[in-house]
Motif scaffolding. Structure first.
Motif, mmCIF file in Angstrom:
data_model
loop_
_atom_site.group_PDB
_atom_site.id
_atom_site.type_symbol
_atom_site.label_atom_id
_atom_site.label_comp_id
_atom_site.label_asym_id
_atom_site.label_seq_id
_atom_site.Cartn_x
_atom_site.Cartn_y
_atom_site.Cartn_z
ATOM 1 N N ALA A 199 -32.301 -11.058 8.032
ATOM 2 C CA ALA A 199 -33.725 -11.345 7.825
ATOM 3 C C ALA A 199 -34.583 -10.612 8.847
ATOM 4 O O ALA A 199 -35.648 -10.075 8.516
ATOM 5 C CB ALA A 199 -33.953 -12.854 7.916
ATOM 6 N N ASN A 257 -37.377 -7.858 8.189
ATOM 7 C CA ASN A 257 -38.711 -8.326 8.571
ATOM 8 C C ASN A 257 -39.237 -9.394 7.608
ATOM 9 O O ASN A 257 -40.394 -9.373 7.186
ATOM 10 C CB ASN A 257 -39.697 -7.152 8.660
ATOM 11 C CG ASN A 257 -40.960 -7.529 9.441
ATOM 12 O OD1 ASN A 257 -40.936 -8.424 10.300
ATOM 13 N ND2 ASN A 257 -42.058 -6.855 9.135
ATOM 14 N N VAL A 258 -38.340 -10.326 7.234
ATOM 15 C CA VAL A 258 -38.734 -11.462 6.407
ATOM 16 C C VAL A 258 -38.140 -12.723 7.023
ATOM 17 O O VAL A 258 -37.274 -12.658 7.896
ATOM 18 C CB VAL A 258 -38.224 -11.326 4.947
ATOM 19 C CG1 VAL A 258 -38.845 -10.127 4.273
ATOM 20 C CG2 VAL A 258 -36.710 -11.261 4.886
ATOM 21 N N SER A 259 -38.601 -13.882 6.589
ATOM 22 C CA SER A 259 -38.061 -15.139 7.095
ATOM 23 C C SER A 259 -36.723 -15.446 6.439
ATOM 24 O O SER A 259 -36.387 -14.900 5.382
ATOM 25 C CB SER A 259 -39.035 -16.284 6.818
ATOM 26 O OG SER A 259 -39.101 -16.536 5.423
ATOM 27 N N THR A 277 -37.306 -16.826 2.949
ATOM 28 C CA THR A 277 -37.591 -15.775 1.966
ATOM 29 C C THR A 277 -36.317 -15.038 1.568
ATOM 30 O O THR A 277 -36.094 -14.753 0.385
ATOM 31 C CB THR A 277 -38.613 -14.771 2.538
ATOM 32 O OG1 THR A 277 -39.832 -15.458 2.817
ATOM 33 C CG2 THR A 277 -38.878 -13.641 1.557
#
Length: 451
Positions: free
Chosen positions: A423, A427-429, A432
């Motif tokens: 993640a 560059n995402v949670s 997500t």
């Protein structure tokens, strides 16, 4: 679509074959200028088809034969000068080893068609999931990465006895997959009973599934064994499980929990040893979440192992292969003058979005085989003459999804299945990433962290 690999053997030391540049538009050509080089390419690469400009010298024919035979799964197409056909040794070689031959100067349209057909036939030798019992009407065919993963999953699921939920669009081959699991399981010698839940008459579902005793109701003059009991010792395939009425789902749930059934009018429970495989083209998880006609407890009982059947538009590498497979399957129905698919027909099939999936492809090819009165099948014969632009319209969304899926899989591989690390890389949670993993049905090679 990725170019198919072609081995081109030209040991003449002359210039390249005229028109080779045209072939390069469709093929990934690997050229060999001598027999040793050709042998090395065959041993270290995966070729389905080879194009050989045959040697004129009698002394080299036996050496050529050894090279042609070392590619056991390959289909070869020969190029030669017309006078060479007068030599009996060369005619014998072509007859025994080659899929087809062309005299020079070659007709490039015919040569392209011949190479495509040879590639498809060679690929079929390794691309089908072979039947290990009673062979069905059609085998599962595919060489795309999605189908290779599907074949692997089927073999894994066959080795255990847990329930399986098969999900996929109509026409993707869910029943074929269920039969393949059964044929490879310890229950292969037992019955494989198919029940279409959407086709059962509403008032008769109970008696059809569970059977009834004599006198259970008016007209019940003798005992009848239900579908579930008929599958004892084997596999019960519940197709279109999402269409099973809500009030009947509790009875099916009780059977799955207790492995017993009660015939209508019966007094004693009956033990039944059955493996259940269910299939649907609906989003059952969404139906459960929105409380729209499917029980949550039944969903979790069925969804122990999940198998996703890819849509045909997701496995474009298999479209031409499947077309040739069914072209040959329906050989008895076609005119002797029909030799194959024209280039425009192949282009039309590759551009079509296939909303009906493999079932639609089978129907279109069969109709074309029967109706075509020319040597090559055209888009008109397939009923695709007005649909050649449809696939291009859909390409952008498909390409975006494919790129996103590939990026996620790459990040997870680099992170060895560590979701937090993947993640951060994307560059995402984490939330997500989990949502995207579920959306694209990505399986982890190693158990993800935090699960």
């Amino acid at each position: 679509m990725e170019k198919r690999k072609l081995l081109y053997l030209n040991a003449h030391g002359t210039d390249a074959l005229p028109g080779l540049g045209m072939l390069k538009e469709q093929w990934d050509i690997h050229a060999a200028t001598n027999l040793d080089q050709a042998r090395q390419l065959i041993e270290h690469s995966d070729f389905n088809v080879g194009l050989a400009w045959l040697e004129e010298k009698e002394s080299k024919l036996s050496a050529c034969e050894d090279v042609f035979l070392c590619g056991k799964q390959m289909a070869w197409v020969a190029l030669l000068e017309r006078p060479s056909l007068q030599r009996s040794s060369l005619r014998r070689l072509i007859h025994q080893i080659f899929f087809d031959y062309h005299t020079l100067p070659a007709d490039l349209d015919r040569l392209t068609l011949s190479l495509g057909h040879a590639y498809g036939m060679a690929a079929l030798r390794t691309s089908t999931l072979p039947s290990e019992g009673q062979q069905g009407e059609y085998e599962m065919v595919g060489v795309s990465p999605l189908m290779r993963e599907l074949f692997k999953s089927i073999r894994k699921m066959a080795s255990v006895d847990a329930p399986v939920l098969i999900q996929g669009e109509s026409g993707t081959g869910k029943e074929l997959a269920a039969a393949a699991i059964h044929e490879r399981s310890r229950r292969a010698k037992g019955p494989f009973v198919v029940v279409n839940c959407g086709a059962l008459p509403g008032g008769l579902i109970q008696s059809e599934l569970f059977g009834y005793e004599r006198g259970a109701f008016t007209g019940a003059q003798r005992r009848k064994i239900g579908r579930i009991e008929a599958a004892h010792g084997g596999t019960l395939f519940l197709d279109e499980i999402g269409d099973l009425p809500f009030d009947m789902q509790v009875n099916l749930l009780r059977f799955l929990q207790e492995q017993t059934i009660d015939r209508v009018g019966g007094r004693e429970p009956i033990d039944v040893d059955v493996r259940v495989i269910a299939a649907t083209n609906k989003d059952l998880e969404k139906a459960v979440a929105e409380k729209r006609g499917f029980r949550e407890d039944l969903y979790f009982r069925l969804n122990v192992l999940r198998l996703h059947m890819p849509a045909l538009r997701e496995r474009q590498d298999d479209i031409e292969l499947l077309a040739w497979f069914f072209f040959n399957r329906f050989a008895a129905e076609r005119s002797p003058g029909v030799k194959g698919f024209g280039r425009r027909a192949l282009e039309a099939m590759n551009q079509h979005s296939w909303p009906g999936n493999v079932r639609e492809l089978i129907n279109r090819v069969r109709r074309a085989v029967v109706l075509c009165d020319k040597p090559l099948i055209t888009p008109v014969d397939l009923g695709l003459e007005r649909r050649q632009t449809v696939r291009r319209i859909m390409t952008l969304a498909q390409a975006r999804d494919a790129a996103e899926r590939a990026a996620i899989m790459g990040a997870l591989r680099q992170a060895d299945g560590n979701v937090s690390q993947a993640a951060r890389q994307l560059n995402v949670s984490r939330v997500t990433l989990y949502r995207l993993v579920e959306k694209y049905r990505i399986r982890f090679e190693n158990p993800p962290d935090g699960v």
